[in-house]
Design a protein around this motif. Structure first.
Motif, PDB file in Angstrom:
ATOM      1  N   PRO A 182     -28.636  16.893 109.945  1.00 38.47           N
ATOM      2  CA  PRO A 182     -29.617  16.183 110.769  1.00 38.47           C
ATOM      3  C   PRO A 182     -30.629  15.417 109.919  1.00 38.47           C
ATOM      4  O   PRO A 182     -31.093  15.906 108.876  1.00 38.47           O
ATOM      5  N   GLY A 183     -30.947  14.219 110.367  1.00 38.28           N
ATOM      6  CA  GLY A 183     -31.941  13.405 109.685  1.00 38.28           C
ATOM      7  C   GLY A 183     -31.386  12.480 108.634  1.00 38.28           C
ATOM      8  O   GLY A 183     -32.083  11.576 108.160  1.00 38.28           O
ATOM      9  N   ALA A 240     -19.471  13.576 110.538  1.00 36.64           N
ATOM     10  CA  ALA A 240     -20.821  13.377 110.007  1.00 36.64           C
ATOM     11  C   ALA A 240     -21.821  13.230 111.149  1.00 36.64           C
ATOM     12  O   ALA A 240     -22.914  13.802 111.118  1.00 36.64           O
ATOM     13  N   ALA A 241     -21.441  12.459 112.161  1.00 37.91           N
ATOM     14  CA  ALA A 241     -22.313  12.305 113.322  1.00 37.91           C
ATOM     15  C   ALA A 241     -22.438  13.618 114.091  1.00 37.91           C
ATOM     16  O   ALA A 241     -23.518  13.968 114.583  1.00 37.91           O
ATOM     17  N   ALA A 286     -26.154  13.705 111.796  1.00 36.58           N
ATOM     18  CA  ALA A 286     -26.591  12.521 111.064  1.00 36.58           C
ATOM     19  C   ALA A 286     -26.503  11.279 111.938  1.00 36.58           C
ATOM     20  O   ALA A 286     -25.774  11.239 112.929  1.00 36.58           O
ATOM     21  N   SER A 287     -27.255  10.254 111.543  1.00 38.74           N
ATOM     22  CA  SER A 287     -27.115   8.918 112.114  1.00 38.74           C
ATOM     23  C   SER A 287     -26.153   8.155 111.221  1.00 38.74           C
ATOM     24  O   SER A 287     -26.412   7.995 110.023  1.00 38.74           O
ATOM     25  N   VAL A 288     -25.025   7.701 111.775  1.00 39.23           N
ATOM     26  CA  VAL A 288     -23.907   7.232 110.961  1.00 39.23           C
ATOM     27  C   VAL A 288     -23.529   5.802 111.310  1.00 39.23           C
ATOM     28  O   VAL A 288     -23.485   5.414 112.481  1.00 39.23           O
ATOM     29  N   VAL A 289     -23.219   5.032 110.268  1.00 35.15           N
ATOM     30  CA  VAL A 289     -22.621   3.709 110.407  1.00 35.15           C
ATOM     31  C   VAL A 289     -21.229   3.778 109.801  1.00 35.15           C
ATOM     32  O   VAL A 289     -21.066   4.197 108.650  1.00 35.15           O
ATOM     33  N   ASP A 340     -29.001   7.285 102.991  1.00 37.15           N
ATOM     34  CA  ASP A 340     -29.198   8.557 102.303  1.00 37.15           C
ATOM     35  C   ASP A 340     -27.902   9.060 101.673  1.00 37.15           C
ATOM     36  O   ASP A 340     -27.925   9.741 100.647  1.00 37.15           O
ATOM     37  N   ALA A 341     -26.795   8.759 102.314  1.00 38.63           N
ATOM     38  CA  ALA A 341     -25.487   9.187 101.805  1.00 38.63           C
ATOM     39  C   ALA A 341     -24.469   8.093 102.088  1.00 38.63           C
ATOM     40  O   ALA A 341     -24.463   7.502 103.176  1.00 38.63           O
TER      41      ALA A 341
END
Length: 281
Positions: A50-51, A68-69, A73-76, A116-117
């Motif tokens: 998260p975050g 990942a989502a 997480a917020s994922v593209v 972030d990643a």
């Protein structure tokens, strides 16, 4: 430094061939039925939660982006092939923070230090220009962020398969490197030198139990996996070479197979690596 200009790509013809190749068949079936656990393994290794703001490069149908989502997480997810992105959208469903963007791993449409990643699960390894892709992974990761990749090894099952298929294809365009090189510790260490700090690597295997017999593996990949389909299409009209490739792919699976009550299982080797991003290059 901002994101690269959207100038004409000198490799546009090559990229278009790549798009069409990966749009063949049903890569979603390969990712979802044959190697469904790989993406989650990469997400765990990257420590995503998260975050985090995460970019999945050469995401395909979301084998890593979706878990990942799901981890909060917020994922593209970015990929060159719109057909794969659409399949990913459909399989992801709702309730996760996940955006799908068409884009080139060698020219990512994001500013320096955005994420972030930055991760890729058997994806970025298939870009033609490895050095450009490696530089882009580093560029869009924030300083102190995480770059984590999962790639097939040259010595493992998929590395062997690509070696077989390569002998049935014309020579690749100049400057195009072999995908499984991304699974070599020495090669990827040199590739990411100066781009990622504290690089750690480990080899592991995923057990594939989708197939009942070696010919079942061969026929599934002939019908669903774009690179394999492309090789067979290039042999159209040459029944002898087609039959020879049939035998080699079935023989590959037979060499790696262990019998089970339901058919066969195989261990496919991959390299898992993680490092700390330096930010814009």
């Amino acid at each position: 430094m901002n994101a690269p200009d959207a100038s004409p790509d000198p490799d546009r013809e090559l990229k278009e061939r790549h798009r069409k190749l990966w749009a063949l068949g049903d890569y979603g079936a390969v990712a979802g039925e044959v190697i469904p656990r790989l993406g989650a393994a990469l997400v765990t290794e990257a420590g995503i939660g998260p975050g985090n703001y995460v970019l999945d490069v050469a995401a395909g149908t979301g084998n890593a982006a979706i878990p990942a989502a799901a981890a909060g997480a917020s994922v593209v997810a970015v990929d060159l092939t719109p057909e794969l992105l659409q399949a990913g959208r459909e399989s992801a469903g709702s309730g996760v923070d996940l955006e799908w963007i068409e884009g080139d791993a060698e020219n990512l449409p994001f500013e320096d230090g955005t994420f972030d990643a930055v991760i890729s699960c058997v994806g970025v390894m298939f870009t033609p220009d490895h050095a450009r892709s490696a530089a882009e992974l580093s560029r869009v990761c924030r300083p102190g962020g995480t770059v984590a990749l999962l790639n097939w090894t040259p010595e493992g099952f998929i590395g062997e398969m690509f070696g077989i298929m390569r002998s049935y294809q014309p020579a690749p365009p100049p400057g195009t490197a072999s995908p499984p090189l991304w699974g070599s510790e020495e090669y990827v260490g040199a590739l990411l030198d100066g781009l990622v700090d504290g690089l750690s690597t480990q080899r592991a295997t995923v057990t594939v139990d989708r197939f009942t017999e070696p010919d079942h593996f061969r026929d599934f990949f002939k019908a669903n996996y774009g690179p394999t389909m492309g090789v067979y299409r290039g042999l159209d009209g040459d029944p002898e070479r087609t039959a020879a490739l049939d035998r080699e792919l079935s023989g590959l699976a037979e060499r790696h197979a262990r019998p089970t009550d339901a058919g066969i299982e195989m261990d496919w080797e991959y390299l898992l690596l993680r490092g700390t991003g330096r930010g814009g290059t």
